[in-house]
Scaffold this active site. Structure first.
Site, PDB file in Angstrom:
ATOM      1  N   HIS A   1      -8.321 -17.454 -24.943  1.00 15.75           N
ATOM      2  CA  HIS A   1      -7.802 -16.884 -24.179  1.00 15.75           C
ATOM      3  C   HIS A   1      -6.472 -16.413 -24.622  1.00 15.75           C
ATOM      4  CE1 HIS A   1     -10.714 -17.638 -21.077  1.00 15.75           C
ATOM      5  NE2 HIS A   1     -10.785 -19.067 -21.447  1.00 15.75           N
ATOM      6  N   ARG A   2      -5.951 -17.012 -25.459  1.00 15.73           N
ATOM      7  CA  ARG A   2      -4.752 -16.575 -26.092  1.00 15.73           C
ATOM      8  C   ARG A   2      -4.612 -15.051 -26.378  1.00 15.73           C
ATOM      9  NH1 ARG A   2      -4.040 -21.399 -29.756  1.00 15.73           N
ATOM     10  NH2 ARG A   2      -2.528 -22.628 -28.754  1.00 15.73           N
ATOM     11  N   ALA A   3      -5.781 -14.448 -26.698  1.00 18.49           N
ATOM     12  CA  ALA A   3      -5.680 -13.086 -27.088  1.00 18.49           C
ATOM     13  C   ALA A   3      -5.321 -12.166 -25.931  1.00 18.49           C
ATOM     14  CB  ALA A   3      -6.935 -12.573 -27.894  1.00 18.49           C
TER      15      ALA A   3
END
Length: 364
Positions: A282-284
């Site tokens: 989910h970092r992107a």
């Protein structure tokens, strides 16, 4: 004693628009998570970073604090400054330029994070802490050249501090923490080795740059560099108006940033983009949204557009996409635009995509 040669102006850099955009957006909003600049030798990586530092506004600090604490924001202060405030002490205040702290490749861990005097703590019962480079970088810009040549553990420490805004040093059960909020910029030449994918993923943005490929642009680089080398002071004066305008625009964007809103439709568009491109984790998604809202503020708007998200995706996605060993991932920027236009058109600005929509797209 000869005077120090002035820094080459950021606004005088020719081309490299994506590099300049990534640096400016991080200068406006350090919560983006820093930027890693990957490129061959002689592509103005270091010149751009040092030029950016000169654009950053002056800051007000507690004059005798090693962490440059803001005198009017207790939530961002170190323990010592908070304690002095509680005692009713009047803190000495001064204004100074935002610091650029450069981390040498050969720096030890103690030089970076700071060192604890264990003997003093055991014999005197008091903690004695010698601040390191992360203390100097608080509220400034930390520049790590050749970051790929640093020990992986040190890179982890830098990225942890950048993400948390705090540096914690623990030795033999004794712990010291201090604020460490900084703009993180790393540069590297891929020919000298790569970063592990786990570390690469933790940089908010990554920019791939190379030398200019058109004759006109390369000639312009030569002309400007020769003019600078011939008379640095006159060259800086020539670009002063552009530099001041850029600095003021950064200040204005910082002021507008808290007012920029992100709709659920924006979130859904980014989530749909990540799903369709097969991005893990989910970092992107978070990096794209933080970058997009910062670009909106830079553009003087309080709402996001598809163009904000597209530009953010170009900087936040390529290094996070799935890749086969020994292969290079290239982001299809035309496809990114098509996906965003379609998803935004289908789901609007309020509702997130349904489970059926996501399932259909993933199995198409």
């Amino acid at each position: 004693m000869p005077s120090e040669r002035p820094i080459y102006p950021f606004s005088a850099l020719v081309g490299q628009e994506r590099l300049k955009r990534a640096l400016i957006l991080n200068a406006i909003n350090p919560r983006i998570g820093g930027v890693l600049i990957r490129g061959e030798k002689g592509t103005a990586k270091s010149t751009a970073v040092r030029g950016l530092a000169r654009l950053l506004p002056h800051i007000t600090v507690v004059a005798d604090c090693p962490y440059s604490c803001p005198p009017d924001r207790p939530a961002m202060m170190c323990e010592m400054c908070v304690a002095r405030l509680r005692r009713g002490e009047e803190l000495p205040v001064e204004e100074r330029p935002t610091r650029l702290v450069e981390l040498p490749v050969a720096a030890s861990e103690d030089r970076v994070v700071g060192s604890l005097d264990l003997e003093h703590a055991l014999t005197e019962g008091q903690r004695r802490f010698e601040p390191g480079l992360l203390a100097q970088a608080n509220r400034g810009l930390l520049y790590v050249d050749e970051v790929n040549l640093l020990d992986d553990h040190l890179v982890d420490v830098l990225l942890d501090a950048a993400a948390m805004g705090v540096n914690t040093v623990e030795r033999e059960g004794i712990s010291v923490s201090h604020p460490a909020r900084f703009i993180l910029v790393g540069t590297m030449n891929p020919e000298e080795g790569e970063l592990r994918p786990q570390l690469l993923d933790r940089f908010g943005l990554v920019v791939e740059i190379s030398g200019l490929t058109d004759i006109v642009g390369r000639v312009e680089v030569i002309e400007r560099r020769l003019a600078y080398e011939s008379d640095p002071d006159a060259f800086v004066v020539r670009w002063r108006q552009e530099e001041e305008a850029l600095a003021q625009r950064i200040i204005a964007a910082r002021a507008l940033l808290p007012a920029v809103t992100i709709s659920r439709g924006d979130m859904a568009a980014v989530a749909g983009l990540a799903l369709e491109l097969g991005v893990d984790g989910h970092r992107a998604d978070l990096a794209i949204l933080e970058t997009a809202r910062t670009h909106a503020a830079w553009s003087g708007r309080a709402r996001l557009t598809v163009e904000d998200i597209r530009l953010a995706a170009e900087l936040a996605l390529p290094h996070r996409m799935r890749r086969q060993p020994f292969t290079e991932v290239k982001l299809d920027e035309a496809r990114v635009g098509q996906i965003l236009d379609r998803v935004k058109g289908e789901i609007g600005d309020e509702a997130p995509p349904s489970a059926e929509y996501v399932k259909k797209k993933l199995t198409a």
